[in-house]
Design an enzyme around this catalytic site. Structure first.
Site: not given
Ligand code: ATP
Length: 901
Positions: A329
């Site tokens: 990740d």
């Molecule tokens: P990784 O998978 O490397 O941990 P990440 O944390 O960016 O990366 P996700 O948590 O799946 O992956 O988030 C994907 C996308 O969703 C983010 O790039 C962001 O645009 C959106 N996102 C993340 N957190 C939130 C939230 N709390 N509320 C709304 N949208 C969010």
């Protein structure tokens, strides 16, 4: 039935409230109800475990040999068979105690590790959100439930947002079941839709619930009491060792029978031949290997835990050494997961940057202006829309920030939003939450329906990835009113998104709507958050490359942001693939792409990780995969090593083989290094133990074919195997990583620990030198002292002296062997640091050597005698030759692998 009662009545019955219990009350209830845990299954009785060491197959063989010696002594007293018997019994005792000690230590090491896997729960107490040890939950407590949590106790829901529960631990049903605030037509607890149960996992959504049962009173507690303890499954390494032990046992038995018959026919007497045969069998079967290896595995996992990698399954220690690809990740693993809002862009074209590091430092707002307006004008016109946008962003979160106490709770992205809203003095008070559409890594967005103070119509606040939010928007917010989105505006938004992403910012799109439903939204703007790379990650990635391990980032984030971060940390990226790209590729094409390329995967849904793991495995890769969410669970299970984040969900932690306590990528690399180290250490131990079998068997075989006195006695064989070999062997198990360990290729997937190489080095290289050493010492001594070939009628004292030479020949070679085996590939001269255990073991060997040379009582037991000093030089050449030969062999191995010298 409690679940049919109105929630107010439940609160009243449990003397609780929606804001939770007070701290005093909790203490009182803990005393009344006891901790929230299910009584552990019966503890091991170590006295019985110790006794078991005397009644398993191999000790019994030795015990029978001892008894036979007693019988022999009865019929033919005065031949020393009584001493042999006692010595054999002593050997049984020493071996049983040593084996037990190793198992005990391994158990304790595992117990200590398991204590680190604490189960925590989030609760509301006195209106405050707290994370507490799950054992401290009491009836009446208010649980805050989130996607991925394992529920800590049975509870009744009083708020539920799209909450789904996987109840498979309770009823075997693996399809998650939706929860609501109504019980439905349930007749028993387990069917009540408004309840959550201890042990069940939340696969989606979030909610609040009041605890009605804890510990053994829970549904899970009732079942747990009924089911017997589940048997421990055998790990491949255990299986491998047992398999090897079996082969060696068969060989040893065959040899034992042959020697027994030979002995019997050559008039050595039935009993003596039987004793010898039995002892030979015991000596040749490395029955001590399993506990030694288990101990070195558990010590390795303790070392890993110190380096923040918690191994749940001992077997993965070994697998880690073979990892060829690490899929990781981004957020939190490669980066710090400390989000700071750096810039905001509003749909009206106004942009601003935010200063001030960390959460609590008051930052400066810098309006950077937009075409046609000065920064000052921007400030005039845009401060209010900015406040409104940040207000909606911050309300639509679960984050809790206490600005006075400087504490915060929740997702760092969301905390950053709340903090930023505070910096522009956007008020978050007085909003009433009506409903929430929860965030998931699949949806990549989240919305909350709220009622503003004193207003009738609710407002929907929306935030998420631009790709997820923008298609749902129909309008954009201008200075005063909203306007329909057109191609020009869409292009402008897209351009701004790219600009922020190129700066490695995580970008959130913010939108809203008057009324409910996630469509026809008004686009408000973009927020760019910075999440700097973790310290040391760049070096760890470089280390992976030199260790020939590919690193692939799999992130839910934007491809441009991901690539920008990748660049900062020195990640090799041949191509970037997004989730939709992946869906359009067939398995064959993707498998091909995964062959040698360094890929970066962005905008990925968790479910796609499973496919990547499977296809990589099809290509013969050994995959280490990280994950934290519920949906990562299948991929974690599929991967050869599933790595769950310490901060991740309980569900992910349960599916992983390893838990990364600090979430840090560097710790994965450290674990790989430890994995490789332990893999080679086990090879070293086994080689060491096998080597000394040769000088035990060769003399005996030769004594049948040559006319020479018996070069080694039974008790001397036992002295080596169950005495002098043990401590140095353990020492090898605790060797530190070799210099080249992260410069060599990964251990082959099908390369077993106990492979040809081990047998080659053990039996045929080092073992042969030892066999030669033993015979050289024995025959050399006889020759130098004027013995005539064929004379078997020599004095007892003279025979003992000659046997002492054989014994010392083997022991001195093992001393050299243990030093050269400290490294499997590296040169001995390059080894750094001293291995205390080995020195202690060799020190003990020196003492034993002195005792068998000079202490009469010991000499009586071990059939040895003092050998004049002038003959001891016979012991010198072979240990040196063994060492030089093995060092030369390792040099050739290094050349083969292309390792630096
Ligand atoms: P990784 O998978 O490397 O941990 P990440 O944390 O960016 O990366 P996700 O948590 O799946 O992956 O988030 C994907 C996308 O969703 C983010 O790039 C962001 O645009 C959106 N996102 C993340 N957190 C939130 C939230 N709390 N509320 C709304 N949208 C969010």
């Amino acid at each position: 039935m409690i679940f049919l009662q109105p929630i107010e009545k439940v609160f009243a019955d449990f003397k609780s409230a929606k804001t939770g219990l007070s701290h005093d009350e909790i203490q009182r209830r803990l005393n009344d109800f006891g901790p929230n845990q299910i009584a552990k299954t019966a503890k091991k009785d170590y006295r019985i475990e110790y006794l078991k060491e005397y009644v398993s197959f191999f000790p019994i063989l030795l015990e029978v040999a001892g008894l036979l010696a007693l019988v022999a002594d009865y019929f033919q007293p005065g031949e020393g068979n009584d001493i042999l018997a006692y010595a054999v019994f002593a050997a049984v005792f020493v071996n049983a105690t040593f084996t037990f000690w190793q198992k005990f230590k391994a158990d304790k090491a595992m117990e200590a590790l398991m204590k680190l896997v604490k189960s925590e729960a989030t609760v509301l107490r006195n209106g405050e959100t707290l994370s507490v040890d799950a054992t401290q939950i009491v009836p009446g407590d208010v649980l805050i439930l989130n996607e991925g949590d394992k529920v800590a106790a049975d509870a009744i829901l009083f708020e539920s947002n799209d909450l789904y529960l996987n109840l498979s631990v309770l009823n075997g049903e693996s399809t998650p079941s939706r929860r609501s605030l109504q019980a439905g037509d349930a007749k028993r607890e387990l069917d009540a839709k408004n309840m959550v149960f201890a042990g069940a996992a939340i696969t989606n959504g979030n909610g609040l619930a009041v605890v009605v049962a804890t510990g053994e009173a829970t549904e899970f507690g009732k079942i747990a009491r009924m089911t017997a303890e589940v048997g421990k499954t055998e790990t491949p390494i255990e299986r491998e060792i047992k398999h090897m032990t079996k082969i060696l046992t068969v060989l040893a038995f065959a040899a034992g029978v042959v020697f027994f018959l030979l002995g019997w026919f050559s008039d050595r007497g039935l009993l003596i031949s039987a004793i010898f045969a039995l002892s030979l069998i015991v000596a040749n079967v490395p029955e001590g290997l399993l506990p030694t290896i288990t101990l070195s595995l558990s010590l390795a996992s303790q070392r890993m835990a110190r380096r923040q990698a918690l191994i749940k399954n001992l077997n993965s220690v070994e697998t880690l050494g073979s990892a060829t690809v690490i899929c990781t990740d981004k957020t939190g693993t490669l980066t710090q997961n400390e989000m700071t809002v750096k810039s905001v862009w509003m749909a009206n074209g106004c942009a601003c940057s935010v200063g001030g590091n960390g959460y609590y430092e008051k930052g400066q707002w810098q309006f950077t202006g937009e075409p046609g307006r000065s920064p000052h004008e921007s400030r005039q016109t845009s401060m209010q829309p900015l406040q409104e946008m940040l207000q909606l962003a911050a309300i639509n979160t679960h984050a809790q920030v206490d600005f006075q106490a400087k504490t915060s709770f929740g997702d760092p992205t969301e905390i950053a939003l709340v903090v930023t809203a505070d910096k522009v003095q956007a008020s978050l008070e007085g909003w009433e939450k009506v409903q929430e559409y929860a965030f998931s890594s699949e949806r990549k967005m989240m919305s909350t329906l709220v009622k503003p103070k004193g207003e009738y119509q609710p407002v929907l606040a929306v935030k998420g990835a631009l790709e997820a939010v923008l298609p749902r928007c129909k309008y954009w917010q201008g200075d005063a009113d909203s306007k329909p989105l057109n191609a020009e505006k869409l292009a402008q938004i897209e351009q701004q998104n790219q600009k922020m992403a190129q700066q490695a910012y995580r970008v959130l799109a913010i939108a809203m709507k008057h009324g409910d439903g996630e469509e026809d939204l008004v686009f408000l703007g973009l927020i760019g958050l910075m999440d700097p790379p973790r310290n040391g990650v760049q070096e760890a990635i470089a280390q992976c490359y030199s260790a020939q391990i590919r690193v692939m980032m799999i992130t839910g984030d934007n491809p441009i942001t991901a690539a920008a971060i990748g660049k900062q940390i020195g990640l090799k990226v041949d191509a970037v693939l997004t989730g939709p790209d992946l869906d359009s590729l067939s398995d064959d094409v993707l498998r091909d792409k995964l062959k040698n390329q360094h890929l970066l995967f962005a905008r990925m849904a968790s479910a796609q990780k499973l496919r990547i793991a499977q296809l990589l495995q099809d290509n013969g890769e050994v995959v280490a995969m990280t994950g934290d969410g519920v949906n990562d669970s299948p991929a974690l299970k599929q991967a050869d090593i599933g790595i769950a984040m310490g901060s991740g969900t309980d569900v992910a932690k349960e599916s992983g083989d390893m838990i990364l306590l600090d979430d840090n990528f560097r710790s994965i690399v450290a674990a790989v290094e430890e994995g490789r180290t332990v893999y080679f250490n086990i090879k070293k131990i086994t080689t060491y133990i096998l080597s000394s079998n040769v000088p035990e068997i060769v003399p005996y075989v030769l004594s049948f074919f040559l006319k020479i006195p018996m070069p080694l006695s039974v008790i001397q064989i036992l002295l080596i195997d169950l005495g002098t070999d043990q401590l140095p062997g353990l020492g090898l198990g605790s060797e530190k990583p070799e210099k080249h360990i992260m410069q060599r290729p990964p251990v082959g997937k099908n390369e077993r620990i106990l492979d040809r190489e081990v047998f080659k080095r053990g039996y045929f290289m080092n073992g042969m030198f030892e066999g030669a050493a033993a015979m050289f010492a024995f025959l050399g001594f006889l020759y130098l002292t004027g013995w005539e070939y064929g004379n078997l009628d020599i004095s007892d004292e003279y025979h003992r002296q000659a046997m002492t030479m054989t014994l010392l020949g083997a022991i001195t070679c093992q001393m050299a062997n243990v030093f050269t085996l400290r490294s499997w590939e590296d040169s001995l001269w390059n080894m750094q640091g001293i291995n205390k255990m080995i020195w202690f073991g060799v020190g003990t060997e020196v003492v034993i050597v002195l005792l068998i040379l000079y202490a009469p009582p010991v000499q009586t037991v071990f059939n040895t005698a003092t050998v004049p000093l002038e003959y001891l030089w016979l012991l010198v050449p072979f240990p040196i030759l063994l060492l030089l030969n093995h060092e030369w062999y390792k040099k050739r191995q290094r050349e083969k692998l292309g390792l630096a010298h």
